[in-house]
Design an enzyme around this catalytic site. Structure first.
Site, PDB file in Angstrom:
ATOM      1  N   ASP A 139       0.873  -1.161   0.000  1.00 36.85           N
ATOM      2  CA  ASP A 139       0.000   0.000   0.000  1.00 36.85           C
ATOM      3  C   ASP A 139       0.918   1.221   0.000  1.00 36.85           C
ATOM      4  O   ASP A 139       2.090   1.126   0.379  1.00 36.85           O
ATOM      5  CB  ASP A 139      -0.881  -0.026   1.255  1.00 36.85           C
ATOM      6  CG  ASP A 139      -1.653   1.262   1.443  1.00 36.85           C
ATOM      7  OD1 ASP A 139      -2.404   1.646   0.524  1.00 36.85           O
ATOM      8  OD2 ASP A 139      -1.494   1.898   2.504  1.00 36.85           O
ATOM      9  N   ASP A 158      -0.137   5.039   0.829  1.00 42.40           N
ATOM     10  CA  ASP A 158      -0.390   6.086   1.820  1.00 42.40           C
ATOM     11  C   ASP A 158      -0.455   5.526   3.236  1.00 42.40           C
ATOM     12  O   ASP A 158      -1.256   4.636   3.532  1.00 42.40           O
ATOM     13  CB  ASP A 158      -1.696   6.805   1.486  1.00 42.40           C
ATOM     14  CG  ASP A 158      -1.663   7.390   0.083  1.00 42.40           C
ATOM     15  OD1 ASP A 158      -0.829   8.271  -0.160  1.00 42.40           O
ATOM     16  OD2 ASP A 158      -2.460   6.954  -0.772  1.00 42.40           O
ATOM     17  N   ASP A 172      -1.499  -0.423   6.110  1.00 44.69           N
ATOM     18  CA  ASP A 172      -1.658   0.329   7.353  1.00 44.69           C
ATOM     19  C   ASP A 172      -3.109   0.466   7.792  1.00 44.69           C
ATOM     20  O   ASP A 172      -3.368   0.917   8.902  1.00 44.69           O
ATOM     21  CB  ASP A 172      -1.087   1.747   7.185  1.00 44.69           C
ATOM     22  CG  ASP A 172      -1.985   2.622   6.326  1.00 44.69           C
ATOM     23  OD1 ASP A 172      -2.517   3.623   6.843  1.00 44.69           O
ATOM     24  OD2 ASP A 172      -2.176   2.291   5.141  1.00 44.69           O
TER      25      ASP A 172
END
Length: 244
Positions: free
Chosen positions: A12, A14, A171
């Site tokens: 991922d 961001d 995240d």
């Protein structure tokens, strides 16, 4: 031959590779203020972490009863975000080391993100991560964003990898759910520590409850070697790499 065999790693972007959430928050705060919502807070922003920009503005339109169309909001937020992102989006130092370590071993890697292709390209270029991360999938390019598995499955397809041979770094809870739905192992590094107990994270092969401060390139790499080659199997849920 890599110590990781046929493993591929999908990141991922961001909140995982780069600390871009402050820019997303500021872009959102400015756009909402321009449309009559002057008090958008960081706590409110945290509800949208891990959700694509398109889905986020769609939720805004309904939740704040905005007159602007989803298309107008999407274009405006992307423009504002890109201005901020190009000015300053730091990569997490240990994540950069991890990418470089995997690249040195020839491990296939990809980025699968809810951000627009333009935003992903701008960030990878500005951080220099584009030198190692050339396979990129945006949620704008697939039918469904996270928590659906589409972006991860498309990343695996472009890498020529079996989903079962892929490990995802994420995240956010929607991303962890997407990795699980794709049949991929997940290293979860919650951006919002208070969300570490979210049920989506319980599916992760490895959960670093403390987020980025717990992540190191070497311990993550060693965990991958052990779990991929079966030397001692994946560590129990909730333990950090390198811990006992």
């Amino acid at each position: 031959m890599s110590n990781l065999g046929t493993l591929s790693v999908i990141f991922d972007l961001d909140g995982t590779l780069v600390d871009s959430e402050p820019n997303y928050f500021e872009a959102g705060r400015q756009i909402l203020a321009e449309h009559g919502v002057p008090d958008f807070t960081w706590a409110e922003h945290e509800r949208y972490v891990g959700i694509s920009t398109l889905e986020t503005v769609g939720l805004w339109k309904r939740e704040y009863d905005l007159e602007a169309s989803v298309e107008e909001l999407f274009a405006a937020k992307n423009r504002r975000y890109l201005e901020l992102a190009r000015a300053n989006t730091p990569a997490y130092p240990e994540m950069r080391k991890f990418v470089e370590l995997l690249a040195s071993e020839g491990v296939p890697m990809a980025v699968a993100s809810g951000s627009s292709p333009e935003a992903i390209d701008a960030i990878l270029r500005s951080t220099g991560l584009d030198a190692c991360l050339r396979t990129v999938v945006s949620a704008d390019e697939v039918e469904r964003g996270k928590p659906a598995p589409d972006v991860f499955l498309e990343a695996a397809r472009r890498l020529g990898a079996d989903p079962a041979d892929c490990v995802v770094l994420e995240d956010a809870a929607p991303g962890a759910a997407a990795a699980h739905a794709a049949g991929m192992r997940c290293i979860a590094i919650p951006y919002v520590a208070a969300q570490a107990d979210a049920p989506e994270f319980s599916t992760a092969a490895l959960l670093l409850r403390g987020g980025q401060p717990e992540f190191t390139a070497r311990s993550a790499y060693d965990w991958l070697v052990r779990s991929t080659l079966g030397a001692d199997g994946p560590r129990p849920y909730g333990t950090s790499p390198g811990s006992s």
